[in-house]
Write a protein that holds these residues in place. Structure first.
Motif, PDB file in Angstrom:
ATOM      1  N   ALA A 442       0.779  -1.165   0.093  1.00  0.00           N
ATOM      2  CA  ALA A 442      -0.037   0.013  -0.025  1.00  0.00           C
ATOM      3  C   ALA A 442       1.011   1.399  -0.108  1.00  0.00           C
ATOM      4  O   ALA A 442       1.852   1.285   0.675  1.00  0.00           O
ATOM      5  CB  ALA A 442      -0.768   0.003   1.218  1.00  0.00           C
ATOM      6  N   ALA A 443       0.384   2.386  -0.688  1.00  0.00           N
ATOM      7  CA  ALA A 443       1.085   3.564  -0.519  1.00  0.00           C
ATOM      8  C   ALA A 443       1.069   4.180   1.175  1.00  0.00           C
ATOM      9  O   ALA A 443       0.332   3.722   1.613  1.00  0.00           O
ATOM     10  CB  ALA A 443       0.420   4.531  -1.348  1.00  0.00           C
ATOM     11  N   SER A 444       2.035   4.942   1.286  1.00  0.00           N
ATOM     12  CA  SER A 444       2.215   5.495   2.527  1.00  0.00           C
ATOM     13  C   SER A 444       0.784   6.261   2.872  1.00  0.00           C
ATOM     14  O   SER A 444       0.318   6.859   2.085  1.00  0.00           O
ATOM     15  CB  SER A 444       3.368   6.565   2.683  1.00  0.00           C
ATOM     16  OG  SER A 444       4.354   5.872   2.416  1.00  0.00           O
ATOM     17  N   THR A 445       0.196   5.654   4.264  1.00  0.00           N
ATOM     18  CA  THR A 445      -0.899   6.271   4.628  1.00  0.00           C
ATOM     19  C   THR A 445      -1.056   6.204   6.168  1.00  0.00           C
ATOM     20  O   THR A 445      -0.115   5.991   6.832  1.00  0.00           O
ATOM     21  CB  THR A 445      -2.128   5.421   3.999  1.00  0.00           C
ATOM     22  OG1 THR A 445      -3.372   6.045   4.091  1.00  0.00           O
ATOM     23  CG2 THR A 445      -1.833   4.050   4.610  1.00  0.00           C
ATOM     24  N   LYS A 446      -2.313   6.842   6.536  1.00  0.00           N
ATOM     25  CA  LYS A 446      -2.862   6.597   7.835  1.00  0.00           C
ATOM     26  C   LYS A 446      -3.935   5.730   8.010  1.00  0.00           C
ATOM     27  O   LYS A 446      -4.868   5.924   7.288  1.00  0.00           O
ATOM     28  CB  LYS A 446      -2.873   8.020   8.622  1.00  0.00           C
ATOM     29  CG  LYS A 446      -1.306   8.855   8.595  1.00  0.00           C
ATOM     30  CD  LYS A 446      -1.853  10.078   9.492  1.00  0.00           C
ATOM     31  CE  LYS A 446      -0.533  10.857   9.439  1.00  0.00           C
ATOM     32  NZ  LYS A 446      -0.643  12.105   9.919  1.00  0.00           N
ATOM     33  N   VAL A 447      -3.912   4.796   8.977  1.00  0.00           N
ATOM     34  CA  VAL A 447      -5.455   4.259   9.229  1.00  0.00           C
ATOM     35  C   VAL A 447      -5.864   4.245  10.736  1.00  0.00           C
ATOM     36  O   VAL A 447      -4.947   4.253  11.446  1.00  0.00           O
ATOM     37  CB  VAL A 447      -5.262   2.707   8.974  1.00  0.00           C
ATOM     38  CG1 VAL A 447      -6.502   1.765   9.066  1.00  0.00           C
ATOM     39  CG2 VAL A 447      -4.789   2.383   7.478  1.00  0.00           C
ATOM     40  N   GLY A 448      -7.047   4.388  11.054  1.00  0.00           N
ATOM     41  CA  GLY A 448      -7.388   4.652  12.172  1.00  0.00           C
ATOM     42  C   GLY A 448      -8.567   3.793  12.628  1.00  0.00           C
ATOM     43  O   GLY A 448      -9.249   3.270  11.826  1.00  0.00           O
TER      44      GLY A 448
END
Length: 710
Positions: A442-448
């Motif tokens: 996955a591309a760099s990201t944030k998951v919450g």
């Protein structure tokens, strides 16, 4: 001496407040796990079982299962060295449905769960263990679904003390345990060291452990103290894979993956500040954790051979403020927990050669002629902010009502270092399955993730010797970092990338649990009984194709977990004692469809025995001057090997014998025999490529040792 006075202060204040406010005593046992501080067990609306420090000292466990399998409803398996999988109100699993604590502090961050967490703690030299069964999310957050295991550090002595023990046993076993401490004015300390080695009973299965604990208690005033705990574990062990039926029965010492290993380093440092008055308590515990592991996993060699290194550090604190009120014995606790845990994964795909041995099993060798190919390299930081509120009140003299709620705000900040932050698939080392292996990124990201966890419970004191409880609790479990960002091996770049994107959408597991129970004592008999009904939705499972062994993480429907647990202790005569635990449970797939075609609705879950039983007969005559002899019988019931319920393991019975004899002032000799009748058995059994596979259990094994105390 101020330290001695302060050591008794907390207990004295609690006893004085209770005596002033209640006229009907409750059961005298105390739990520290259910509410994060010492509370009467009779007023705890949950099933909490304790392994006392005295039990640990008498059993001297070579593996944590040696004592934890004595707890009703608990099954710990041995997966080489001190590795383990766990079953508490769940099937035996390596999934993140358990929470492991040391003095109430999680040993790892939620994002970096390790099912082998107990080998990162110095269990044999601890001050006891508490097992709180069922959800505990209202106070502890994610992972506390099946149960919480809290390992307690030993308190420092009030004067100079030193212990030294050495033991030896079969299969190259050797262990040295040293512990000592002292107290002076405002300070007291204890240090413990554990050095263990085993050649392993199977081939290429060596194991080394170096672990230690340092605890320093300091009195700051008549009502306040600091408790600092430093602990570390360094584990170096080789793995043993599963065996087919012919190997299990005719060549159980076989190791078909001699190159598989695990190197683990764990370090923890915490300082707890507590200030307590007659009606209030302020507690703040900052902590630091450092966890590192290098591994070639044994369980992936057949479908995804790899080696990887993970690291994570944790900076956080636990805090709470408690206030007691005289009317209705009301109590209010407000808390706030913070966890900031940066980590990383660096992983390579490796090449293996496969051969068929004389028993039809597959043996693997590391092919060093083929260069490893990097398939993952990423940084990920887990962050959690968690306020909670807990209240207690006694509207009637016999009734104690508790309620609580916790809100967890969790986030992963993921940086893809492999593809420069962009999405894309990578080809690993080619193998027989699944073709040319591909891995998605996955591309760099944030998951919450966000969740509100309520709980409600009540206890009723029927008499001074009998109490009961009912409770409801809601729990959840956020996905681990490897489930979200480490996709499984796929046969094409398109499939690998699609899977990597889908993992970002994994949902937390949600659990609702109802429980009721009784506990009490009558003369020389003590007993506990509990019944539970738990539903788990959106479970994150690593679905394993029974023919290809390929595994994929998915949310998959709903499961139902129901059971009854019982424990009793009975003094039969002056020198004899009987202790027993029993659990009968059923774990089923209610709605369970994975991969679009595999439908397991209504099936029993795999590796989920209905029956667990442990019975111990102890003989401790006065003539032995504190020594004893104990015979233990452990019964594991049958269970299905697969979710389709097509193959079954029959279960087994094991007997263990232990004895200890003091023979001079401060000296004690001891010995134990595990698997007394040398029963061939499996620690775990499952299906691999459609056929039964086994993790072979230890044969008859003898240990003996000598301990001195000054």
């Amino acid at each position: 001496m101020k330290y001695k006075q302060l050591a008794a202060l907390s207990a004295a204040l609690g006893a004085a407040f209770a005596a002033a406010a209640e006229t009907l005593p409750v059961l005298g046992e105390v739990s520290v796990t259910a509410t994060r501080e010492a509370r009467p067990l009779g007023e705890t609306p949950a099933t909490v079982s304790a392994v006392k420090e005295e039990t640990l000292a008498a059993t001297r466990p070579a593996h944590p299962k040696d004592v934890l399998n004595q707890v009703p409803g608990v099954w710990i398996s041995n997966l080489s060295g001190e590795g383990h999988s766990t079953a508490i109100r769940q099937p035996l699993t390596t999934a993140a449905v358990y929470l492991y604590l040391e003095d109430g502090i999680p040993t790892r961050s939620t994002g970096f769960f390790n099912h082998n967490a107990l080998y990162e703690i110095n269990v044999p030299q601890s001050g006891g263990l508490e097992v709180s069964k069922g959800p505990g999310s209202a106070l502890y957050g994610s992972d506390a679904i099946g149960g919480t295991i809290n390992v307690l550090t030993r308190t420092p002595p009030v004067g100079p003390e030193f212990e030294l023990g050495g033991e030896a046993g079969a299969h190259g076993w050797g262990r040295v345990l040293a512990s000592g401490g002292d107290a002076d004015a405002d300070d007291a300390w204890r240090a413990s060291l554990n050095l263990t080695h085993s050649d392993g009973w199977q081939r290429d299965a060596g194991y080394d452990r170096r672990a230690g604990t340092l605890r320093w208690d300091r009195a700051l005033a008549d009502d306040a103290m600091l408790k600092t705990v430093l602990s570390f574990s360094s584990v170096d062990q080789q793995h043993v894979g599963s065996l087919n039926r012919a190997e299990f029965h005719h060549a159980p010492r076989s190791n078909n993956i001699p190159f598989s290993f695990r190197e683990v380093d764990a370090f923890r440092l915490s300082t707890a500040f507590e200030r307590e008055s007659a009606t209030t308590l302020l507690s703040v515990t900052p902590y630091f954790r450092d966890n590192r592991m290098k591994i070639i996993p044994s369980w992936t060699v057949s479908y995804d051979p790899n080696r990887y290194r993970t690291e994570n550090q944790s900076f956080g604190f636990l805090s709470k403020y408690r206030m007691d009120f005289v009317p209705l014995r009301a109590r209010l606790i407000a808390g706030f927990d913070v966890d900031y845990s940066p980590g990383s994964r660096d992983e390579d795909s490796i090449a293996l050669t496969r051969t068929t041995n004389a028993f039809g099993g597959t043996s693997y060798r590391l092919d060093r002629a083929v260069a490893a190919v990097q398939i993952y390299r990423y940084d990920v930081t887990f962050r959690a902010l968690s306020p909670y509120l807990h209240g207690e009140i006694s509207p009637l003299e016999r009734l104690r009502v508790t309620a609580g709620v916790r809100y967890d705000d969790m986030q992963y900040d993921y940086t893809n270092e492999f593809n420069g932050g962009a999405a894309g698939a990578t080809q690993g080392v080619a193998g027989p399955f699944p073709g040319n292996g591909w891995y998605g990124h996955a591309a760099s990201t944030k998951v919450g993730y966000h969740h509100l966890s309520p709980k409600l419970g009540a206890t009723w004191a029927f008499t001074e010797q009998l109490s009961g409880f009912v409770s409801y609790s809601n729990a959840f479990r956020a996905p681990s970092e490897s489930q979200v960002f480490r996709g499984s091996r796929e046969s094409s770049a398109a499939r690998a990338q699609a899977q990597a994107e889908s993992l970002l959408k994994l949902k937390p597991v949600i659990v609702d649990s109802f429980e009721t129970g009784l506990r009490g004592h009558a003369g020389s008999l003590s007993y506990e009984l509990s019944l539970y009904h738990m539903t788990k939705k959106d479970d994150i499972v690593s679905f394993q194709d029974p023919l290809t062994n390929q595994r994929t993480a998915v949310n998959a429907g709903e499961t139902l977990h129901r059971g009854v647990e019982a424990g009793l202790g009975l003094a039969l005569a002056r020198d004899w004692r009987l202790d027993a635990s029993l659990s009968y449970a059923k774990h089923t797939y209610e709605t369970w469809v994975v991969s679009g075609t595999a439908n397991f609705n209504g099936k029993e879950m795999e590796t989920a025995p209905r029956l667990l039983a442990n019975t111990r007969l102890s003989y401790a005559p006065a003539a032995m001057n504190g020594g004893r002899v104990q015979l233990e019988w452990f019964r594991l019931g049958s269970y299905w090997r697969d979710a389709a319920n097509t193959s079954k393991y029959d279960g087994h019975d094991l007997f263990n014998l232990r004895a200890s004899v003091p023979f001079a002032k401060g000296f004690e000799a001891y010995a134990s025999v595990t698997n007394l009748f040398d029963r061939r058995h499996a620690e775990t059994s499952s299906l691999s490529s459609g056929a039964a596979s086994y993790t072979a259990g230890l044969p008859r094994t003898v240990y003996a040792g000598l301990q001195a105390k000054w």
